[in-house]
Design a protein around this motif. Structure first.
Motif, PDB file in Angstrom:
ATOM      1  N   SER A   1       0.852  -1.192   0.000  1.00 59.92           N
ATOM      2  CA  SER A   1       0.000   0.000   0.000  1.00 59.92           C
ATOM      3  C   SER A   1       0.886   1.239   0.000  1.00 59.92           C
ATOM      4  N   SER A   2       0.318   2.358  -0.434  1.00 60.23           N
ATOM      5  CA  SER A   2       1.072   3.618  -0.453  1.00 60.23           C
ATOM      6  C   SER A   2       1.553   3.984   0.939  1.00 60.23           C
ATOM      7  N   GLU A   3       0.677   3.762   1.932  1.00 58.53           N
ATOM      8  CA  GLU A   3       1.015   4.124   3.308  1.00 58.53           C
ATOM      9  C   GLU A   3       2.199   3.304   3.822  1.00 58.53           C
ATOM     10  N   ALA A   4       2.199   1.999   3.544  1.00 56.24           N
ATOM     11  CA  ALA A   4       3.291   1.132   4.016  1.00 56.24           C
ATOM     12  C   ALA A   4       4.600   1.487   3.310  1.00 56.24           C
ATOM     13  N   LEU A   5       4.533   1.735   2.007  1.00 53.25           N
ATOM     14  CA  LEU A   5       5.738   2.134   1.277  1.00 53.25           C
ATOM     15  C   LEU A   5       6.271   3.466   1.797  1.00 53.25           C
ATOM     16  N   TYR A   6       5.362   4.417   2.042  1.00 50.83           N
ATOM     17  CA  TYR A   6       5.755   5.718   2.578  1.00 50.83           C
ATOM     18  C   TYR A   6       6.504   5.533   3.894  1.00 50.83           C
ATOM     19  N   LYS A   7       5.960   4.699   4.768  1.00 49.20           N
ATOM     20  CA  LYS A   7       6.549   4.490   6.091  1.00 49.20           C
ATOM     21  C   LYS A   7       7.968   3.926   5.986  1.00 49.20           C
ATOM     22  N   ILE A   8       8.169   2.963   5.091  1.00 46.33           N
ATOM     23  CA  ILE A   8       9.496   2.367   4.941  1.00 46.33           C
ATOM     24  C   ILE A   8      10.473   3.349   4.294  1.00 46.33           C
ATOM     25  N   ILE A   9      10.028   4.054   3.265  1.00 43.26           N
ATOM     26  CA  ILE A   9      10.916   5.029   2.616  1.00 43.26           C
ATOM     27  C   ILE A   9      11.283   6.133   3.607  1.00 43.26           C
ATOM     28  N   TYR A  10      10.318   6.560   4.394  1.00 44.96           N
ATOM     29  CA  TYR A  10      10.545   7.649   5.346  1.00 44.96           C
ATOM     30  C   TYR A  10      11.480   7.224   6.487  1.00 44.96           C
ATOM     31  N   GLY A  11      11.173   6.087   7.123  1.00 47.33           N
ATOM     32  CA  GLY A  11      11.913   5.702   8.318  1.00 47.33           C
ATOM     33  C   GLY A  11      12.881   4.547   8.169  1.00 47.33           C
ATOM     34  N   GLY A  12      12.874   3.878   7.005  1.00 50.35           N
ATOM     35  CA  GLY A  12      13.762   2.755   6.786  1.00 50.35           C
ATOM     36  C   GLY A  12      13.282   1.480   7.447  1.00 50.35           C
ATOM     37  N   LYS A  13      13.959   0.387   7.139  1.00 48.88           N
ATOM     38  CA  LYS A  13      13.640  -0.914   7.739  1.00 48.88           C
ATOM     39  C   LYS A  13      14.799  -1.857   7.458  1.00 48.88           C
ATOM     40  N   GLY A  14      15.268  -2.516   8.489  1.00 48.03           N
ATOM     41  CA  GLY A  14      16.382  -3.444   8.315  1.00 48.03           C
ATOM     42  C   GLY A  14      17.615  -2.735   7.772  1.00 48.03           C
ATOM     43  N   LYS A  15      18.130  -3.240   6.641  1.00 52.32           N
ATOM     44  CA  LYS A  15      19.323  -2.660   6.034  1.00 52.32           C
ATOM     45  C   LYS A  15      19.032  -1.396   5.227  1.00 52.32           C
ATOM     46  N   MET A  16      17.741  -1.133   4.960  1.00 49.64           N
ATOM     47  CA  MET A  16      17.388   0.046   4.173  1.00 49.64           C
ATOM     48  C   MET A  16      17.310   1.278   5.067  1.00 49.64           C
ATOM     49  N   PRO A  17      18.057   2.320   4.717  1.00 48.42           N
ATOM     50  CA  PRO A  17      17.996   3.539   5.525  1.00 48.42           C
ATOM     51  C   PRO A  17      16.715   4.326   5.244  1.00 48.42           C
ATOM     52  N   GLY A  18      16.309   5.130   6.200  1.00 46.04           N
ATOM     53  CA  GLY A  18      15.179   6.027   6.011  1.00 46.04           C
ATOM     54  C   GLY A  18      15.640   7.295   5.315  1.00 46.04           C
ATOM     55  N   PHE A  19      14.745   7.901   4.544  1.00 44.90           N
ATOM     56  CA  PHE A  19      15.090   9.099   3.797  1.00 44.90           C
ATOM     57  C   PHE A  19      14.279  10.320   4.215  1.00 44.90           C
ATOM     58  N   GLY A  20      13.350  10.173   5.171  1.00 47.33           N
ATOM     59  CA  GLY A  20      12.491  11.280   5.586  1.00 47.33           C
ATOM     60  C   GLY A  20      13.225  12.328   6.389  1.00 47.33           C
ATOM     61  N   LYS A  21      12.698  13.550   6.362  1.00 44.71           N
ATOM     62  CA  LYS A  21      13.296  14.687   7.065  1.00 44.71           C
ATOM     63  C   LYS A  21      13.535  14.411   8.546  1.00 44.71           C
ATOM     64  N   ASP A  22      12.537  13.849   9.209  1.00 43.85           N
ATOM     65  CA  ASP A  22      12.623  13.624  10.650  1.00 43.85           C
ATOM     66  C   ASP A  22      12.877  12.163  10.987  1.00 43.85           C
ATOM     67  N   CYS A  23      13.556  11.449  10.103  1.00 39.75           N
ATOM     68  CA  CYS A  23      13.866  10.043  10.334  1.00 39.75           C
ATOM     69  C   CYS A  23      14.696   9.909  11.615  1.00 39.75           C
ATOM     70  N   ALA A  24      14.362   8.912  12.421  1.00 41.87           N
ATOM     71  CA  ALA A  24      15.100   8.650  13.654  1.00 41.87           C
ATOM     72  C   ALA A  24      14.985   7.164  13.964  1.00 41.87           C
ATOM     73  N   PRO A  25      15.885   6.541  14.645  1.00 40.67           N
ATOM     74  CA  PRO A  25      17.128   7.073  15.213  1.00 40.67           C
ATOM     75  C   PRO A  25      18.162   7.321  14.128  1.00 40.67           C
ATOM     76  N   LYS A  26      19.132   8.107  14.449  1.00 38.79           N
ATOM     77  CA  LYS A  26      20.120   8.585  13.483  1.00 38.79           C
ATOM     78  C   LYS A  26      20.780   7.450  12.693  1.00 38.79           C
ATOM     79  N   GLY A  27      21.116   6.356  13.309  1.00 40.99           N
ATOM     80  CA  GLY A  27      21.799   5.243  12.644  1.00 40.99           C
ATOM     81  C   GLY A  27      20.934   4.512  11.633  1.00 40.99           C
ATOM     82  N   ALA A  28      19.609   4.703  11.684  1.00 42.36           N
ATOM     83  CA  ALA A  28      18.701   4.025  10.760  1.00 42.36           C
ATOM     84  C   ALA A  28      18.394   4.871   9.534  1.00 42.36           C
ATOM     85  N   CYS A  29      19.003   6.033   9.433  1.00 39.80           N
ATOM     86  CA  CYS A  29      18.652   6.977   8.367  1.00 39.80           C
ATOM     87  C   CYS A  29      19.836   7.226   7.444  1.00 39.80           C
TER      88      CYS A  29
END
Length: 159
Positions: free
Chosen positions: A103-131
């Motif tokens: 879904s768009s919402e689930a993809l947005y969440k992963i792109i924004y905050g990352g998951k596993g080995k994928m870093p997050g790309f959102g402005k307020d992504c946290a924690p720092k090591g996951a972005c």
């Protein structure tokens, strides 16, 4: 009568609804909270068609930007929808469904905050090591990327 909510629920399978949902997102309109109902009758049909065509005309500019964003931020790991780091986490419909991100919402969440080995790309992504350590993306850019991935996945990542 068709509500925008039902259209938003079908965005994964209906290209017109995905286009309208993406345009609503750019205009900061939440289709799932809108109380607008569209009625097909002689008086309102031209007005509704004009509004939809205006919304749809916004998409081509965003499409070019989305391709550039994907190529700059995602293609290093997800070239042609694949995944060079995790075989079962491709951007193909089967893997997206299996991993619960179709879904768009689930993809947005992963792109924004990352998951596993994928870093997050959102402005307020946290924690720092996951972005990402590079420049962050705006909420609109993340939403555009999510819509782009969904559209390309539906096409099987074929040109």
């Amino acid at each position: 009568m068709e509500s925008l909510r039902s259209c938003a629920a079908r965005t994964a399978t209906n290209r017109k609804c995905r286009t309208i949902a993406a345009a609503c997102s750019k205009a900061h309109i939440q289709p799932h909270t809108a109380k607008l109902r569209l009625q097909a009758n002689a008086a309102t049909t031209p007005l509704v068609l004009a509004a939809i065509s205006t919304l749809i005309s916004v998409t081509p500019v965003n499409a070019a930007e989305s391709v550039d964003l994907f190529n700059n931020k995602c293609a290093g790991c997800h070239m042609n929808g694949g995944n060079v780091l995790a075989v079962g986490a491709t951007l193909f419909p089967e893997d997206l469904r299996r991993n619960g991100v179709d879904s768009s919402e689930a993809l947005y969440k992963i792109i924004y905050g990352g998951k596993g080995k994928m870093p997050g790309f959102g402005k307020d992504c946290a924690p720092k090591g996951a972005c990402t350590f590079g420049p962050r993306l705006s909420d609109d850019e993340v939403a555009d990327l999510a819509a782009f991935v969904q559209e390309r996945a539906a096409a099987g990542w074929k040109s």
